[in-house]
Design a protein around this motif. Structure first.
Motif, PDB file in Angstrom:
ATOM      1  N   PRO A 102       3.327 -14.585 -14.065  1.00 42.02           N
ATOM      2  CA  PRO A 102       3.398 -15.897 -14.724  1.00 42.02           C
ATOM      3  C   PRO A 102       4.589 -16.097 -15.664  1.00 42.02           C
ATOM      4  CG  PRO A 102       1.127 -15.187 -14.607  1.00 42.02           C
ATOM      5  CD  PRO A 102       1.960 -14.050 -14.084  1.00 42.02           C
ATOM      6  N   PRO A 103       5.073 -15.069 -16.391  1.00 39.21           N
ATOM      7  CA  PRO A 103       6.263 -15.312 -17.233  1.00 39.21           C
ATOM      8  C   PRO A 103       7.524 -15.677 -16.442  1.00 39.21           C
ATOM      9  CG  PRO A 103       5.138 -13.321 -17.943  1.00 39.21           C
ATOM     10  CD  PRO A 103       4.484 -13.766 -16.677  1.00 39.21           C
ATOM     11  N   ALA A 104       7.528 -15.473 -15.129  1.00 35.75           N
ATOM     12  CA  ALA A 104       8.699 -15.809 -14.312  1.00 35.75           C
ATOM     13  C   ALA A 104       8.966 -17.309 -14.307  1.00 35.75           C
ATOM     14  CB  ALA A 104       8.509 -15.315 -12.879  1.00 35.75           C
ATOM     15  N   ALA A 105       7.944 -18.104 -14.565  1.00 32.75           N
ATOM     16  CA  ALA A 105       8.118 -19.561 -14.574  1.00 32.75           C
ATOM     17  C   ALA A 105       9.066 -20.002 -15.679  1.00 32.75           C
ATOM     18  CB  ALA A 105       6.770 -20.253 -14.737  1.00 32.75           C
ATOM     19  N   ARG A 150       0.813  -1.221   0.000  1.00 37.14           N
ATOM     20  CA  ARG A 150       0.000   0.000   0.000  1.00 37.14           C
ATOM     21  C   ARG A 150       0.843   1.266   0.000  1.00 37.14           C
ATOM     22  NH1 ARG A 150      -3.005  -1.772   4.583  1.00 37.14           N
ATOM     23  NH2 ARG A 150      -4.339  -3.420   3.872  1.00 37.14           N
ATOM     24  N   GLY A 151       1.924   1.258   0.774  1.00 34.48           N
ATOM     25  CA  GLY A 151       2.674   2.493   0.959  1.00 34.48           C
ATOM     26  C   GLY A 151       3.893   2.653   0.084  1.00 34.48           C
ATOM     27  N   GLY A 152       4.262   1.616  -0.651  1.00 32.16           N
ATOM     28  CA  GLY A 152       5.494   1.679  -1.426  1.00 32.16           C
ATOM     29  C   GLY A 152       5.267   2.065  -2.880  1.00 32.16           C
ATOM     30  N   ARG A 153       6.370   2.260  -3.558  1.00 27.88           N
ATOM     31  CA  ARG A 153       6.326   2.526  -4.995  1.00 27.88           C
ATOM     32  C   ARG A 153       6.241   1.198  -5.728  1.00 27.88           C
ATOM     33  NH1 ARG A 153      11.429   6.493  -4.837  1.00 27.88           N
ATOM     34  NH2 ARG A 153      10.397   8.280  -3.904  1.00 27.88           N
ATOM     35  N   ARG A 154       5.358   1.139  -6.719  1.00 26.79           N
ATOM     36  CA  ARG A 154       5.173  -0.093  -7.480  1.00 26.79           C
ATOM     37  C   ARG A 154       5.760   0.081  -8.874  1.00 26.79           C
ATOM     38  NH1 ARG A 154      -0.611  -0.960  -8.683  1.00 26.79           N
ATOM     39  NH2 ARG A 154      -0.100   0.171 -10.566  1.00 26.79           N
ATOM     40  N   VAL A 155       6.607  -0.855  -9.254  1.00 25.80           N
ATOM     41  CA  VAL A 155       7.215  -0.836 -10.581  1.00 25.80           C
ATOM     42  C   VAL A 155       7.216  -2.260 -11.127  1.00 25.80           C
ATOM     43  CG1 VAL A 155       9.312  -0.372 -11.895  1.00 25.80           C
ATOM     44  CG2 VAL A 155       8.693   1.127 -10.004  1.00 25.80           C
ATOM     45  N   GLY A 156       6.739  -2.411 -12.337  1.00 23.67           N
ATOM     46  CA  GLY A 156       6.748  -3.711 -12.984  1.00 23.67           C
ATOM     47  C   GLY A 156       7.738  -3.724 -14.138  1.00 23.67           C
ATOM     48  N   ARG A 157       8.548  -4.748 -14.190  1.00 22.04           N
ATOM     49  CA  ARG A 157       9.505  -4.929 -15.277  1.00 22.04           C
ATOM     50  C   ARG A 157       9.553  -6.410 -15.629  1.00 22.04           C
ATOM     51  NH1 ARG A 157       9.123  -0.226 -15.252  1.00 22.04           N
ATOM     52  NH2 ARG A 157      10.720   1.387 -15.296  1.00 22.04           N
ATOM     53  N   GLY A 158       9.186  -6.734 -16.848  1.00 23.89           N
ATOM     54  CA  GLY A 158       9.293  -8.117 -17.318  1.00 23.89           C
ATOM     55  C   GLY A 158       8.476  -9.093 -16.500  1.00 23.89           C
ATOM     56  N   ALA A 159       9.152  -9.962 -15.780  1.00 29.24           N
ATOM     57  CA  ALA A 159       8.497 -11.055 -15.065  1.00 29.24           C
ATOM     58  C   ALA A 159       8.250 -10.756 -13.587  1.00 29.24           C
ATOM     59  CB  ALA A 159       9.338 -12.319 -15.188  1.00 29.24           C
ATOM     60  N   VAL A 160       8.590  -9.541 -13.123  1.00 25.50           N
ATOM     61  CA  VAL A 160       8.405  -9.223 -11.706  1.00 25.50           C
ATOM     62  C   VAL A 160       7.767  -7.849 -11.527  1.00 25.50           C
ATOM     63  CG1 VAL A 160      10.343 -10.635 -10.919  1.00 25.50           C
ATOM     64  CG2 VAL A 160      10.707  -8.243 -11.444  1.00 25.50           C
ATOM     65  N   ARG A 203      10.574 -18.850  -6.420  1.00 25.34           N
ATOM     66  CA  ARG A 203      10.807 -18.199  -5.124  1.00 25.34           C
ATOM     67  C   ARG A 203      12.274 -18.342  -4.699  1.00 25.34           C
ATOM     68  NH1 ARG A 203       7.201 -20.784  -2.303  1.00 25.34           N
ATOM     69  NH2 ARG A 203       5.524 -19.386  -2.926  1.00 25.34           N
ATOM     70  N   ARG A 204      12.852 -19.510  -4.885  1.00 25.11           N
ATOM     71  CA  ARG A 204      14.270 -19.703  -4.539  1.00 25.11           C
ATOM     72  C   ARG A 204      15.171 -18.820  -5.377  1.00 25.11           C
ATOM     73  NH1 ARG A 204      12.820 -25.151  -4.499  1.00 25.11           N
ATOM     74  NH2 ARG A 204      13.756 -25.425  -6.564  1.00 25.11           N
ATOM     75  N   ARG A 205      14.898 -18.725  -6.667  1.00 24.83           N
ATOM     76  CA  ARG A 205      15.704 -17.865  -7.537  1.00 24.83           C
ATOM     77  C   ARG A 205      15.595 -16.407  -7.105  1.00 24.83           C
ATOM     78  NH1 ARG A 205      14.771 -19.918 -13.756  1.00 24.83           N
ATOM     79  NH2 ARG A 205      16.113 -21.735 -13.620  1.00 24.83           N
ATOM     80  N   LEU A 206      14.375 -15.953  -6.861  1.00 31.21           N
ATOM     81  CA  LEU A 206      14.179 -14.560  -6.452  1.00 31.21           C
ATOM     82  C   LEU A 206      14.837 -14.280  -5.104  1.00 31.21           C
ATOM     83  CD1 LEU A 206      10.495 -13.933  -7.550  1.00 31.21           C
ATOM     84  CD2 LEU A 206      12.562 -12.969  -8.571  1.00 31.21           C
ATOM     85  N   ARG A 207      14.730 -15.227  -4.177  1.00 33.39           N
ATOM     86  CA  ARG A 207      15.343 -15.044  -2.864  1.00 33.39           C
ATOM     87  C   ARG A 207      16.852 -14.884  -2.984  1.00 33.39           C
ATOM     88  NH1 ARG A 207      14.536 -19.918  -0.132  1.00 33.39           N
ATOM     89  NH2 ARG A 207      12.328 -19.508  -0.243  1.00 33.39           N
ATOM     90  N   HIS A 208      17.464 -15.684  -3.824  1.00 33.94           N
ATOM     91  CA  HIS A 208      18.906 -15.598  -4.024  1.00 33.94           C
ATOM     92  C   HIS A 208      19.285 -14.275  -4.687  1.00 33.94           C
ATOM     93  CE1 HIS A 208      22.970 -17.085  -4.517  1.00 33.94           C
ATOM     94  NE2 HIS A 208      22.938 -16.646  -5.762  1.00 33.94           N
ATOM     95  N   LEU A 209      18.524 -13.847  -5.675  1.00 30.14           N
ATOM     96  CA  LEU A 209      18.798 -12.578  -6.348  1.00 30.14           C
ATOM     97  C   LEU A 209      18.637 -11.390  -5.401  1.00 30.14           C
ATOM     98  CD1 LEU A 209      16.983 -13.346  -9.708  1.00 30.14           C
ATOM     99  CD2 LEU A 209      19.424 -12.856  -9.460  1.00 30.14           C
ATOM    100  N   ALA A 262      -0.912 -18.718 -10.235  1.00 26.13           N
ATOM    101  CA  ALA A 262      -0.919 -18.413 -11.670  1.00 26.13           C
ATOM    102  C   ALA A 262       0.454 -18.654 -12.294  1.00 26.13           C
ATOM    103  CB  ALA A 262      -1.345 -16.965 -11.895  1.00 26.13           C
ATOM    104  N   VAL A 263       1.496 -18.642 -11.471  1.00 20.71           N
ATOM    105  CA  VAL A 263       2.852 -18.868 -11.975  1.00 20.71           C
ATOM    106  C   VAL A 263       3.039 -20.326 -12.381  1.00 20.71           C
ATOM    107  CG1 VAL A 263       5.300 -18.816 -11.352  1.00 20.71           C
ATOM    108  CG2 VAL A 263       3.800 -16.952 -10.663  1.00 20.71           C
ATOM    109  N   GLY A 264       2.446 -21.235 -11.633  1.00 18.78           N
ATOM    110  CA  GLY A 264       2.588 -22.656 -11.968  1.00 18.78           C
ATOM    111  C   GLY A 264       2.282 -23.520 -10.766  1.00 18.78           C
ATOM    112  N   ASN A 265       2.617 -24.799 -10.882  1.00 19.62           N
ATOM    113  CA  ASN A 265       2.362 -25.712  -9.765  1.00 19.62           C
ATOM    114  C   ASN A 265       3.375 -25.455  -8.634  1.00 19.62           C
ATOM    115  OD1 ASN A 265       4.753 -26.982 -10.488  1.00 19.62           O
ATOM    116  ND2 ASN A 265       3.724 -28.643 -11.564  1.00 19.62           N
ATOM    117  N   ALA A 266       3.286 -26.205  -7.571  1.00 21.14           N
ATOM    118  CA  ALA A 266       4.109 -25.957  -6.385  1.00 21.14           C
ATOM    119  C   ALA A 266       5.603 -26.043  -6.678  1.00 21.14           C
ATOM    120  CB  ALA A 266       3.737 -26.940  -5.273  1.00 21.14           C
ATOM    121  N   VAL A 267       6.004 -26.970  -7.521  1.00 23.52           N
ATOM    122  CA  VAL A 267       7.417 -27.130  -7.852  1.00 23.52           C
ATOM    123  C   VAL A 267       7.934 -25.891  -8.572  1.00 23.52           C
ATOM    124  CG1 VAL A 267       9.061 -28.488  -9.185  1.00 23.52           C
ATOM    125  CG2 VAL A 267       7.252 -29.632  -7.916  1.00 23.52           C
ATOM    126  N   VAL A 268       7.178 -25.400  -9.520  1.00 23.72           N
ATOM    127  CA  VAL A 268       7.573 -24.217 -10.290  1.00 23.72           C
ATOM    128  C   VAL A 268       7.585 -22.984  -9.398  1.00 23.72           C
ATOM    129  CG1 VAL A 268       6.905 -22.702 -12.202  1.00 23.72           C
ATOM    130  CG2 VAL A 268       6.766 -25.187 -12.465  1.00 23.72           C
TER     131      VAL A 268
END
Length: 137
Positions: free
Chosen positions: A107-110, A19-29, A81-87, A70-76
């Motif tokens: 969804p394109p992040a999958a 609610r209080g932050g700036r929102r920016v969308g780029r590509g898959a995030v 999430r692991r990739r994003l956490r590391h980044l 919407a991104v995919g099943n639990a494995v995806v």
């Protein structure tokens, strides 16, 4: 892995950042970034001893992740999430202390590569950190 102090875990923390932050969308995030409010020097009388006033403890920058079904099943979803956490772990120290970052995977992040997720995340954080001017209609 992010330390416990660097993770957002409560729903209210996520809601405040979105609610209080700036929102920016780029590509898959989509990034929601809340920067700490600059505080000027204020003179206040404090009941704490003078020796403790010099030690300012700043809150660490914190991050949270939203990866919907919407991104995919639990494995995806967990892979994304692991990739994003590391980044984010590599980039969290570049943010000002006390910042709150919420990264929402689209969804394109999958299907996105690690390098593309990193580029999208860098672009989104850079755009969210810059002051935004008023849009003309």
């Amino acid at each position: 892995m992010l330390t416990a102090a660097q993770r957002l875990r409560r729903s209210s923390d996520f809601a405040a950042a979105v609610r209080g932050g700036r929102r920016v969308g780029r590509g898959a995030v989509v990034v929601h970034l809340t920067l700490p409010q600059p505080t000027g020097p204020t003179v206040t009388t404090s009941p704490e001893p003078a020796r403790n006033r010099g030690a300012v403890t700043s809150a660490p920058s914190r991050a949270g992740f939203v990866v919907s079904k919407a991104v995919g099943n639990a494995v995806v979803r967990n892979k994304v999430r692991r990739r994003l956490r590391h980044l984010v772990r590599e980039r969290l120290s570049d943010l000002p202390a006390g910042s709150t970052l919420v990264v929402r995977a689209l969804p394109p992040a999958a299907e996105a590569s690690y390098a593309r997720l990193g580029a999208d995340l860098d672009a989104a954080i850079a755009a969210a950190r810059t002051a935004r001017g008023r849009r003309s209609r």
